[in-house]
Scaffold this motif. Structure first.
Motif, PDB file in Angstrom:
ATOM      1  N   SER A  12       0.830  -1.202   0.000  1.00 39.95           N
ATOM      2  CA  SER A  12       0.000   0.000   0.000  1.00 39.95           C
ATOM      3  C   SER A  12       0.863   1.250   0.000  1.00 39.95           C
ATOM      4  O   SER A  12       1.788   1.378   0.811  1.00 39.95           O
ATOM      5  N   SER A  13       0.532   2.191  -0.885  1.00 38.56           N
ATOM      6  CA  SER A  13       1.232   3.478  -0.910  1.00 38.56           C
ATOM      7  C   SER A  13       0.470   4.559  -0.144  1.00 38.56           C
ATOM      8  O   SER A  13       0.851   5.725  -0.174  1.00 38.56           O
ATOM      9  N   TYR A  14      -0.588   4.166   0.559  1.00 34.99           N
ATOM     10  CA  TYR A  14      -1.432   5.129   1.264  1.00 34.99           C
ATOM     11  C   TYR A  14      -0.665   5.722   2.439  1.00 34.99           C
ATOM     12  O   TYR A  14      -0.263   5.007   3.342  1.00 34.99           O
ATOM     13  N   ASP A  51      -2.543  -1.096  -3.063  1.00 36.31           N
ATOM     14  CA  ASP A  51      -2.333  -0.816  -4.489  1.00 36.31           C
ATOM     15  C   ASP A  51      -2.032  -2.080  -5.270  1.00 36.31           C
ATOM     16  O   ASP A  51      -2.269  -2.137  -6.485  1.00 36.31           O
ATOM     17  N   GLY A 241      -3.311   6.533  -6.299  1.00 38.20           N
ATOM     18  CA  GLY A 241      -2.707   5.215  -6.133  1.00 38.20           C
ATOM     19  C   GLY A 241      -1.622   4.956  -7.155  1.00 38.20           C
ATOM     20  O   GLY A 241      -1.592   5.578  -8.233  1.00 38.20           O
ATOM     21  N   THR A 242      -0.747   4.018  -6.847  1.00 36.93           N
ATOM     22  CA  THR A 242       0.388   3.771  -7.734  1.00 36.93           C
ATOM     23  C   THR A 242      -0.039   3.317  -9.124  1.00 36.93           C
ATOM     24  O   THR A 242       0.674   3.547 -10.096  1.00 36.93           O
TER      25      THR A 242
END
Length: 362
Positions: A12-14, A51, A241-242
């Motif tokens: 996750s890139s969050y 992601d 998101g990525t």
């Protein structure tokens, strides 16, 4: 080699700008024959904002964000690892993990991998009782994703046995030119989460520029900006998101990089966004920091601005043909010298040197 890695999140890139770095470097390290297990806490709603699925080149262990959770995870890692890595900025129980990895009874080599070294070093310098003053000398190696010689000297002064920067880079299979996306089209884009040590610089290099150029369209991606008043010509895209990064960077005439305060002061700290943007074929404008020419040539491969007025000047002088020329030169340079395959080979050579040194000492 069995590598157990404690980081913020791989999937996750969050609220997790390091995700691109982890994915790029660990995928290539795995390709060199290493077995990767990534331990990440179930925190900050990251698992609800994944992601990617668990990648085929790493086993992902999500542990509860509790004292019992990290302790069980570390016990399991300590039993199986040849190399145990604690990254900075996991987000929960960092102090406890950093001390525990330093003290663990295990045959594994121990690495502290700092993905925000300038900020960490400034915190250590400002706190005589900082826990890393005792922990760092017990790690076999400190790795950082930027900072250059200034960071190396500071970490060695803090007691590190050695410190080596392994810079951000490009994964060309993940970040490449894409079709423009209507919601991200404009004259200048910026992808950056709202953080206390970046917000003033975003105001100077982006928000104020939008006020200066009311006839231009600006696009701001990243979490946390929803409550921040903005000029009407700034479109807030929210969390990107990525999977949408390529489209984001391929959509505007130019894209902007704004370093965090400490990274700009130390220099030699290009964030992941620099390589993502260049990989996607964007014309990059960056705030000024020492060492940019180590990665890209100012004027021909990147446009460098010391302040907001210079950002506005670059934008006024830019047309699609020149933007395309700068972007193509930059991508050629990065592909030749700054991919994660290059970085993984650097990491592999470091480990070989460490193992040789250990064997000689026995």
């Amino acid at each position: 080699m069995r590598i157990c890695f404690f980081g913020s999140s791989l999937v996750s890139s969050y609220w997790n700008g390091a995700a691109t770095y982890y994915r790029g470097i660990l995928k290539e390290i795995a390709a060199l024959g290493n077995d990767i297990t990534f331990f990440e806490p179930d925190a900050f709603e990251r698992q609800a904002h994944r992601d990617i699925d668990d990648p085929p080149w790493a086993r992902v262990v999500v542990y509860p964000a509790t004292p019992e959770g990290w302790q069980r995870a570390l016990t399991a890692a300590g039993r199986s690892a040849d190399l145990l890595v604690k990254a900075s900025g996991v987000g929960v129980f960092d102090v406890e993990l950093e001390n525990a990895v330093a003290e663990i009874s295990s045959r594994a080599l121990r690495i502290y991998w700092d993905v925000d070294a300038p900020a960490t070093l400034e915190a250590i310098a400002g706190d005589p009782a900082h826990h890393l003053r005792d922990a760092i000398p017990r790690y076999d190696l400190v790795l950082t994703y930027g900072g250059g010689d200034n960071v190396v000297r500071a970490y060695r002064a803090a007691g590190a046995r050695d410190c080596v920067p392994i810079y951000n880079a490009l994964d060309p299979t993940a970040h490449h030119p894409a079709q423009p996306m209507a919601e991200f089209t404009g004259d200048l884009s910026l992808l950056a989460n709202r953080l206390p040590d970046r917000e003033k610089r975003v105001e100077q290099f982006f928000i104020n520029v939008a006020q200066q150029l009311p006839g231009r369209k600006f696009v701001l991606g990243g979490a946390g900006w929803d409550t921040r008043p903005m000029p009407q010509n700034i479109c807030k895209a929210g969390h990107v998101g990525t999977a949408q990064h390529n489209g984001f960077f391929s959509s505007a005439l130019a894209t902007l990089n704004v370093n965090r305060d400490s990274m700009a002061r130390y220099g030699f700290s290009p964030p992941t966004r620099v390589f993502e943007a260049v990989g996607a074929g964007a014309c990059l404008i960056t705030d000024a920091w020492e060492g940019i020419d180590h990665f890209l040539e100012p004027g021909t491969e990147v446009l460098v601005a010391a302040n907001g007025d210079e950002v506005a000047g670059h934008l006024d002088a830019l047309d699609p043909a020149r933007a395309e020329s700068i972007a193509q030169r930059a991508r050629t340079r990065i592909l030749a010298h700054h991919t994660y395959r290059h970085r993984a080979r650097q990491f592999h050579n470091l480990l070989e040197h460490m193992n040789t040194r250990t064997e000689a000492a026995e």
